[in-house]
Design an enzyme around this catalytic site. Structure first.
Site, PDB file in Angstrom:
ATOM      1  N   LYS A  51       2.151  -3.876 -15.198  1.00 41.03           N
ATOM      2  CA  LYS A  51       2.411  -3.298 -13.879  1.00 41.03           C
ATOM      3  C   LYS A  51       3.650  -2.423 -13.926  1.00 41.03           C
ATOM      4  O   LYS A  51       4.736  -2.862 -14.352  1.00 41.03           O
ATOM      5  CB  LYS A  51       2.626  -4.404 -12.835  1.00 41.03           C
ATOM      6  CG  LYS A  51       2.808  -3.855 -11.415  1.00 41.03           C
ATOM      7  CD  LYS A  51       3.289  -4.928 -10.458  1.00 41.03           C
ATOM      8  CE  LYS A  51       4.761  -5.186 -10.651  1.00 41.03           C
ATOM      9  NZ  LYS A  51       5.536  -5.283  -9.403  1.00 41.03           N
ATOM     10  N   ASP A  78       1.714   0.197  -9.254  1.00 43.22           N
ATOM     11  CA  ASP A  78       1.894  -0.515  -7.990  1.00 43.22           C
ATOM     12  C   ASP A  78       2.933   0.200  -7.130  1.00 43.22           C
ATOM     13  O   ASP A  78       4.074  -0.241  -7.001  1.00 43.22           O
ATOM     14  CB  ASP A  78       2.323  -1.956  -8.280  1.00 43.22           C
ATOM     15  CG  ASP A  78       2.386  -2.801  -7.022  1.00 43.22           C
ATOM     16  OD1 ASP A  78       1.689  -2.474  -6.035  1.00 43.22           O
ATOM     17  OD2 ASP A  78       3.141  -3.801  -7.021  1.00 43.22           O
ATOM     18  N   LYS A  80       2.005   1.256  -3.908  1.00 48.79           N
ATOM     19  CA  LYS A  80       1.656   0.923  -2.525  1.00 48.79           C
ATOM     20  C   LYS A  80       1.649   2.149  -1.610  1.00 48.79           C
ATOM     21  O   LYS A  80       2.343   2.215  -0.596  1.00 48.79           O
ATOM     22  CB  LYS A  80       2.598  -0.145  -1.978  1.00 48.79           C
ATOM     23  CG  LYS A  80       2.594  -1.454  -2.777  1.00 48.79           C
ATOM     24  CD  LYS A  80       3.550  -2.462  -2.172  1.00 48.79           C
ATOM     25  CE  LYS A  80       3.530  -3.791  -2.930  1.00 48.79           C
ATOM     26  NZ  LYS A  80       4.054  -3.681  -4.313  1.00 48.79           N
ATOM     27  N   ASP A  83       0.429   6.641   3.686  1.00 49.29           N
ATOM     28  CA  ASP A  83       0.814   7.912   4.297  1.00 49.29           C
ATOM     29  C   ASP A  83      -0.437   8.493   4.949  1.00 49.29           C
ATOM     30  O   ASP A  83      -1.472   7.818   5.044  1.00 49.29           O
ATOM     31  CB  ASP A  83       1.384   8.850   3.231  1.00 49.29           C
ATOM     32  CG  ASP A  83       2.442   9.798   3.791  1.00 49.29           C
ATOM     33  OD1 ASP A  83       2.149  10.434   4.830  1.00 49.29           O
ATOM     34  OD2 ASP A  83       3.526   9.901   3.198  1.00 49.29           O
ATOM     35  N   PRO A  85      -3.908  10.521   5.217  1.00 50.34           N
ATOM     36  CA  PRO A  85      -4.974  10.536   4.211  1.00 50.34           C
ATOM     37  C   PRO A  85      -4.834  11.613   3.159  1.00 50.34           C
ATOM     38  O   PRO A  85      -5.014  11.352   1.960  1.00 50.34           O
ATOM     39  CB  PRO A  85      -6.237  10.715   5.057  1.00 50.34           C
ATOM     40  CG  PRO A  85      -5.904  10.079   6.366  1.00 50.34           C
ATOM     41  CD  PRO A  85      -4.456  10.411   6.592  1.00 50.34           C
ATOM     42  N   THR A  87      -2.182  13.168   1.984  1.00 52.54           N
ATOM     43  CA  THR A  87      -1.080  12.905   1.058  1.00 52.54           C
ATOM     44  C   THR A  87      -1.430  11.788   0.090  1.00 52.54           C
ATOM     45  O   THR A  87      -1.159  11.879  -1.113  1.00 52.54           O
ATOM     46  CB  THR A  87       0.191  12.548   1.844  1.00 52.54           C
ATOM     47  OG1 THR A  87       0.558  13.664   2.664  1.00 52.54           O
ATOM     48  CG2 THR A  87       1.334  12.197   0.917  1.00 52.54           C
ATOM     49  N   THR A 136       3.559 -10.988  -0.479  1.00 54.09           N
ATOM     50  CA  THR A 136       3.771 -12.417  -0.730  1.00 54.09           C
ATOM     51  C   THR A 136       5.177 -12.877  -0.364  1.00 54.09           C
ATOM     52  O   THR A 136       5.462 -14.080  -0.403  1.00 54.09           O
ATOM     53  CB  THR A 136       3.504 -12.750  -2.209  1.00 54.09           C
ATOM     54  OG1 THR A 136       4.276 -11.885  -3.035  1.00 54.09           O
ATOM     55  CG2 THR A 136       2.038 -12.591  -2.533  1.00 54.09           C
ATOM     56  N   ARG A 227       8.860 -12.256 -14.121  1.00 50.08           N
ATOM     57  CA  ARG A 227      10.013 -12.904 -14.729  1.00 50.08           C
ATOM     58  C   ARG A 227       9.712 -14.103 -15.624  1.00 50.08           C
ATOM     59  O   ARG A 227      10.376 -14.263 -16.659  1.00 50.08           O
ATOM     60  CB  ARG A 227      11.009 -13.281 -13.622  1.00 50.08           C
ATOM     61  CG  ARG A 227      11.800 -12.082 -13.123  1.00 50.08           C
ATOM     62  CD  ARG A 227      12.471 -12.310 -11.797  1.00 50.08           C
ATOM     63  NE  ARG A 227      11.543 -12.150 -10.690  1.00 50.08           N
ATOM     64  CZ  ARG A 227      11.902 -12.009  -9.422  1.00 50.08           C
ATOM     65  NH1 ARG A 227      13.180 -12.017  -9.099  1.00 50.08           N
ATOM     66  NH2 ARG A 227      10.996 -11.852  -8.479  1.00 50.08           N
TER      67      ARG A 227
END
Length: 248
Positions: A51, A78, A80, A83, A85, A87, A136, A227
């Site tokens: 990721k 990732d 996310k 914005d 559509p 863009t 999360t 981690r």
């Protein structure tokens, strides 16, 4: 980021449909390409997909993605996207050119935005567009403070329904909601679960946390682990231990 060497043929790394490594995504939550390279080298062939999130991408830009892809690794981008559509569609098209295998958009961006993302992803066959439902790090109190009523589970189901209606290939959510999604929406889509920690690990800023085995049992198709692997004394051994937990 210098090229990452692999003993397997470029782009293959022995990918097999029943390979448990297909389900593990290692999070490169670091600030430099050198640190990312060190993690990938330490993990070796114990993982296939990495990721690249906002921290590393902001620090190093698209070259870090290009180098991972060139070395035969799969990249879960990732960022996310959320914005208008046009863009988002343009951003996804650029991500497709980088060769990423998975990327994230926010389900709350509307069906129109999701449609634009999915349409742009057609530039790269097999590219998975995954819609983020509820982070999360959030719980019901957090949602209430921003004006979203009802339980976290209700919000996840609502947003996942929107995501699938928009053509997304899967969603991102805690495994705590995965079993409900499977029960209500079926099994023809991916569920990627962050916030996964082996038993006894420090949960840091995550709230809705589960173990690798719990995530898979709940219906997750992929787990994201950062981690516990990247900070381990032996990252490859820790990755193998997690693979054992999700296949045992």
């Amino acid at each position: 980021m210098p090229a990452i060497e692999s003993s397997a043929p470029r782009g293959s790394l022995g990918y097999r449909e029943n390979d448990p490594r297909q389900r593990l995504i290692v999070a490169l939550d670091v600030s430099t390409a050198a640190a990312a390279q060190k993690i990938v080298a330490a993990v070796g062939d114990s993982a296939l997909t990495y990721k690249v999130g906002m921290q590393l991408y902001t620090a190093e830009g698209p070259q870090v993605v290009r180098d991972l892809v060139a070395a035969g690794r799969r990249v879960f981008l990732d960022l996310k996207y959320h914005d208008i559509p046009h863009t988002v569609g343009a951003a996804v098209a650029e991500a497709a050119k980088l060769g990423v295998s998975m990327l994230t958009v926010h389900a709350a961006g509307s069906v129109k935005m999701l449609n634009a993302a999915v349409e742009a992803a057609h530039e790269r066959p097999g590219l998975m567009v995954l819609a983020v439902t509820v982070l999360t790090s959030l719980d019901a109190n957090d949602l209430d403070k921003i004006g979203i009523r009802g339980s976290v589970e209700d919000s996840v189901v609502r947003l996942a329904t929107i995501a699938l209606a928009g053509g997304c290939h899967g969603v991102v959510t805690s495994a705590r909601e995965a079993s409900t999604l499977r029960a209500e929406l079926g099994d023809q889509f991916a569920i990627v679960t962050p916030g996964v920690r082996p038993a006894g690990s420090h949960v840091a800023d995550q709230v809705r946390v589960v173990t690798p085995a719990e995530a898979i049992a709940a219906g997750a198709s992929h787990i994201v682990v950062g981690r516990p692997i990247t900070h381990a004394a032996d990252p490859a051994a820790e990755a193998r231990a997690i693979l054992g937990q999700i296949t045992g």
